[in-house]
Design a protein around this motif. Structure first.
Motif, PDB file in Angstrom:
ATOM      1  N   HIS A 192      36.089  38.284  42.341  1.00 28.67           N
ATOM      2  CA  HIS A 192      35.502  36.983  42.627  1.00 28.67           C
ATOM      3  C   HIS A 192      35.572  36.709  44.125  1.00 28.67           C
ATOM      4  N   ARG A 193      34.601  35.937  44.597  1.00 26.30           N
ATOM      5  CA  ARG A 193      34.734  35.380  45.944  1.00 26.30           C
ATOM      6  C   ARG A 193      35.739  34.226  45.903  1.00 26.30           C
ATOM      7  N   PRO A 194      36.366  33.922  47.030  1.00 23.85           N
ATOM      8  CA  PRO A 194      37.421  32.888  47.018  1.00 23.85           C
ATOM      9  C   PRO A 194      36.969  31.534  46.522  1.00 23.85           C
ATOM     10  N   ASP A 195      35.668  31.195  46.680  1.00 29.79           N
ATOM     11  CA  ASP A 195      35.201  29.868  46.286  1.00 29.79           C
ATOM     12  C   ASP A 195      34.673  29.822  44.851  1.00 29.79           C
ATOM     13  N   GLU A 196      34.753  30.932  44.119  1.00 28.75           N
ATOM     14  CA  GLU A 196      34.242  30.969  42.742  1.00 28.75           C
ATOM     15  C   GLU A 196      35.211  30.290  41.776  1.00 28.75           C
ATOM     16  N   ASP A 197      34.640  29.681  40.730  1.00 32.72           N
ATOM     17  CA  ASP A 197      35.458  29.168  39.641  1.00 32.72           C
ATOM     18  C   ASP A 197      35.819  30.314  38.698  1.00 32.72           C
ATOM     19  N   VAL A 198      37.072  30.352  38.264  1.00 30.82           N
ATOM     20  CA  VAL A 198      37.540  31.390  37.345  1.00 30.82           C
ATOM     21  C   VAL A 198      38.057  30.717  36.088  1.00 30.82           C
ATOM     22  N   SER A 199      37.734  31.300  34.935  1.00 29.27           N
ATOM     23  CA  SER A 199      38.167  30.738  33.657  1.00 29.27           C
ATOM     24  C   SER A 199      39.683  30.567  33.631  1.00 29.27           C
ATOM     25  N   HIS A 200      40.139  29.440  33.051  1.00 32.39           N
ATOM     26  CA  HIS A 200      41.580  29.178  32.948  1.00 32.39           C
ATOM     27  C   HIS A 200      42.255  30.164  32.012  1.00 32.39           C
ATOM     28  N   GLY A 256      25.883  53.091  43.244  1.00 32.68           N
ATOM     29  CA  GLY A 256      24.682  52.861  42.450  1.00 32.68           C
ATOM     30  C   GLY A 256      24.693  51.469  41.865  1.00 32.68           C
ATOM     31  N   ARG A 257      24.894  51.376  40.570  1.00 31.80           N
ATOM     32  CA  ARG A 257      24.927  50.057  39.917  1.00 31.80           C
ATOM     33  C   ARG A 257      26.257  49.338  40.129  1.00 31.80           C
ATOM     34  N   PHE A 258      27.254  50.071  40.621  1.00 27.26           N
ATOM     35  CA  PHE A 258      28.565  49.472  40.820  1.00 27.26           C
ATOM     36  C   PHE A 258      29.074  49.794  42.220  1.00 27.26           C
ATOM     37  N   TYR A 259      29.972  48.960  42.678  1.00 27.04           N
ATOM     38  CA  TYR A 259      30.791  49.264  43.843  1.00 27.04           C
ATOM     39  C   TYR A 259      32.190  49.619  43.344  1.00 27.04           C
ATOM     40  N   HIS A 260      32.742  50.670  43.903  1.00 30.51           N
ATOM     41  CA  HIS A 260      34.129  51.014  43.621  1.00 30.51           C
ATOM     42  C   HIS A 260      34.983  50.283  44.657  1.00 30.51           C
ATOM     43  N   VAL A 261      35.747  49.316  44.184  1.00 27.09           N
ATOM     44  CA  VAL A 261      36.433  48.383  45.074  1.00 27.09           C
ATOM     45  C   VAL A 261      37.939  48.579  44.975  1.00 27.09           C
ATOM     46  N   GLN A 262      38.595  48.510  46.127  1.00 25.87           N
ATOM     47  CA  GLN A 262      40.054  48.532  46.177  1.00 25.87           C
ATOM     48  C   GLN A 262      40.516  47.285  46.918  1.00 25.87           C
ATOM     49  N   SER A 309      29.931  44.846  39.875  1.00 30.39           N
ATOM     50  CA  SER A 309      28.491  44.990  39.675  1.00 30.39           C
ATOM     51  C   SER A 309      27.746  44.829  41.002  1.00 30.39           C
ATOM     52  N   ALA A 310      26.897  45.810  41.306  1.00 36.68           N
ATOM     53  CA  ALA A 310      26.093  45.721  42.532  1.00 36.68           C
ATOM     54  C   ALA A 310      25.087  44.587  42.439  1.00 36.68           C
ATOM     55  N   ALA A 311      24.596  44.312  41.226  1.00 38.38           N
ATOM     56  CA  ALA A 311      23.632  43.225  41.060  1.00 38.38           C
ATOM     57  C   ALA A 311      24.277  41.868  41.340  1.00 38.38           C
ATOM     58  N   VAL A 312      25.548  41.712  41.001  1.00 37.97           N
ATOM     59  CA  VAL A 312      26.236  40.438  41.175  1.00 37.97           C
ATOM     60  C   VAL A 312      26.855  40.319  42.561  1.00 37.97           C
ATOM     61  N   HIS A 313      27.502  41.381  43.016  1.00 39.03           N
ATOM     62  CA  HIS A 313      28.316  41.297  44.231  1.00 39.03           C
ATOM     63  C   HIS A 313      27.766  42.117  45.407  1.00 39.03           C
ATOM     64  N   GLY A 314      26.669  42.848  45.177  1.00 38.83           N
ATOM     65  CA  GLY A 314      26.202  43.786  46.187  1.00 38.83           C
ATOM     66  C   GLY A 314      25.939  43.178  47.547  1.00 38.83           C
ATOM     67  N   ASP A 315      25.264  42.005  47.591  1.00 44.69           N
ATOM     68  CA  ASP A 315      24.889  41.406  48.875  1.00 44.69           C
ATOM     69  C   ASP A 315      26.099  41.111  49.736  1.00 44.69           C
ATOM     70  N   TRP A 316      27.104  40.432  49.164  1.00 46.07           N
ATOM     71  CA  TRP A 316      28.244  40.057  50.002  1.00 46.07           C
ATOM     72  C   TRP A 316      29.212  41.205  50.228  1.00 46.07           C
ATOM     73  N   LEU A 317      29.280  42.171  49.292  1.00 44.31           N
ATOM     74  CA  LEU A 317      30.140  43.329  49.532  1.00 44.31           C
ATOM     75  C   LEU A 317      29.608  44.186  50.682  1.00 44.31           C
ATOM     76  N   ARG A 318      28.279  44.283  50.790  1.00 43.04           N
ATOM     77  CA  ARG A 318      27.698  45.055  51.899  1.00 43.04           C
ATOM     78  C   ARG A 318      28.052  44.438  53.247  1.00 43.04           C
ATOM     79  N   ARG A 319      28.205  43.123  53.273  1.00 39.05           N
ATOM     80  CA  ARG A 319      28.513  42.443  54.535  1.00 39.05           C
ATOM     81  C   ARG A 319      30.013  42.270  54.762  1.00 39.05           C
ATOM     82  N   SER A 320      30.801  42.491  53.720  1.00 32.25           N
ATOM     83  CA  SER A 320      32.237  42.217  53.807  1.00 32.25           C
ATOM     84  C   SER A 320      32.955  43.264  54.649  1.00 32.25           C
ATOM     85  N   LYS A 321      34.082  42.857  55.212  1.00 34.18           N
ATOM     86  CA  LYS A 321      34.896  43.745  56.028  1.00 34.18           C
ATOM     87  C   LYS A 321      36.301  43.825  55.451  1.00 34.18           C
TER      88      LYS A 321
END
Length: 369
Positions: A288-296, A312-318, A331-343
């Motif tokens: 999640h991004r820091p400003d996202e709501d997460v289920s309790h 491809g369809r996913f990012y392998h994230v650590q 998911s690249a469809a959900v998080h791809g835009d901001w992961l590409r820009r993230s540092k």
């Protein structure tokens, strides 16, 4: 064509190094059993003992009740007298022989003249869709074709048991999948018994009727692939099959806390211990991004991004959460835009459900990891 295999008290050592340690195992007729484990766990040595290529110090091996090896009775049937076929990691085709002669070799070695004259070679080649290659030399074949020929050779004599010693490890990813599917198809059609050695859990899940996961020459867990996936019996098994995320948890009153100090509630059996380790599949963790709501209903951990690799369809994230690191697929469809820009070092949040955790007692050995 198949036999029930019984192994009892099998021990093999080299000097003071015990490689197979009092192994007991039964392999049903027609079963496809996978020996799974890291290098040095004893799986290949067990296979070579079955083949008669290694002589154990203790124990016994029988095929349908007929002893192939018995240390006490001093029985040791040579490899060419055991009804086995071998498929090696390196193909092991004779370079100066045509495909036809390579497949025919075990028939000639066992003096099966009737089989040679009845079209058994052609039948074996056709089983692996290589009938048109019979007059070629191995050097004229691709890696995938050579491995198919090795499979045909291993099955040509219709042995009681076919032994596979990491036969896919020298193939590229696409060929590996193709030959793996071919081996499974042949087993389903022919019903031969098989023991398959691998260190790749995805191969083991795809091929095995049962998996024998080995550790220090013993079987740590023997079960179906589904049972191993759903209920890994120990942290060793969980780690080896890909449940790579590990939390060390300590009891704090009625709650539990991670190494980073995050408190959470466990809904799993904790064995009455004050400290446990917990394992998670990468797919059980959500990014999640820091400003996202997460289920309790989810446990959340504040973390920082360590790496994000496009797949491809996913990012392998650590990510890192205090001293602990976690791996997940986003998911690249959900998080791809901001992961590409993230540092590296950017704040993120990860979440998971308590019931996704597999809990294990924390040993002294575990806490030293």
């Amino acid at each position: 064509m198949t036999a029930k295999i019984e192994i009892s008290g099998l021990t093999k050592q080299y000097g003071n190094n015990v490689v197979v340690d009092g192994l007991d195992l039964e392999i049903d007729s027609g079963e496809f059993l996978v020996l799974l484990g890291p290098s040095g766990c004893g799986k290949t040595t067990t296979l070579r003992c079955l083949a008669g290529l290694e002589t154990p110090e203790e124990g016994s091996i029988s095929f349908d009740g007929e002893p192939m090896f018995d240390a006490d009775a001093r029985v040791n049937v040579p490899p060419n007298k055991r009804s086995i076929g071998m498929v090696f990691q390196s193909y092991a085709l004779w370079p100066n022989m045509t495909v036809r002669k390579n497949i025919a070799y075990p028939l000639k070695a066992r003096k099966l003249k009737d089989a040679l004259n009845s079209g058994r070679v052609e039948e074996a080649a056709d089983m692996v869709d290589c009938g048109h290659l019979l007059d070629r030399l191995p050097s004229q074949l691709s890696g995938g074709q050579q491995q198919r020929i090795a499979v045909a050779r291993g099955m040509a004599a219709r042995p009681d048991l076919v032994l596979f010693d990491e036969p896919l490890s020298n193939l590229d990813a696409l060929l590996r999948d193709q030959v793996r599917t071919e081996i499974r198809r042949l087993h389903d059609e022919q019903g031969f018994g098989a023991v398959f050695v691998t260190h790749d859990h995805s191969e083991a899940f795809a091929l095995g009727d049962r998996l024998a996961i080995m550790k220090h020459g013993k079987i740590e867990q023997l079960a179906t692939p589904q049972d191993v996936f759903d209920h890994p019996i120990s942290e060793y098994v969980a780690d080896f099959i890909g449940m790579s995320n590990r939390l060390e948890l300590h009891r704090s009153g009625l709650e539990w806390s991670t190494a980073a100090g995050t408190e959470l509630e466990l809904r799993s059996d904790t064995f009455g211990h004050q400290a446990v380790s917990a394992r998670l599949w990468p797919d059980d963790i959500t990014l999640h991004r820091p400003d996202e709501d997460v289920s309790h209903q989810e446990i959340t951990l504040d973390a920082v991004l360590l790496s994000a690799e496009f797949g491809g369809r996913f990012y392998h994230v650590q990510v890192g959460a205090g001293p602990e690191e976690y791996r997940l697929r986003a998911s690249a469809a959900v998080h791809g835009d901001w992961l590409r820009r993230s540092k590296k070092g950017e704040p993120v949040v990860i979440s998971f459900r308590s019931e996704s955790l597999k809990i294990y007692p924390l040993s002294t050995e575990d806490s030293a990891r």
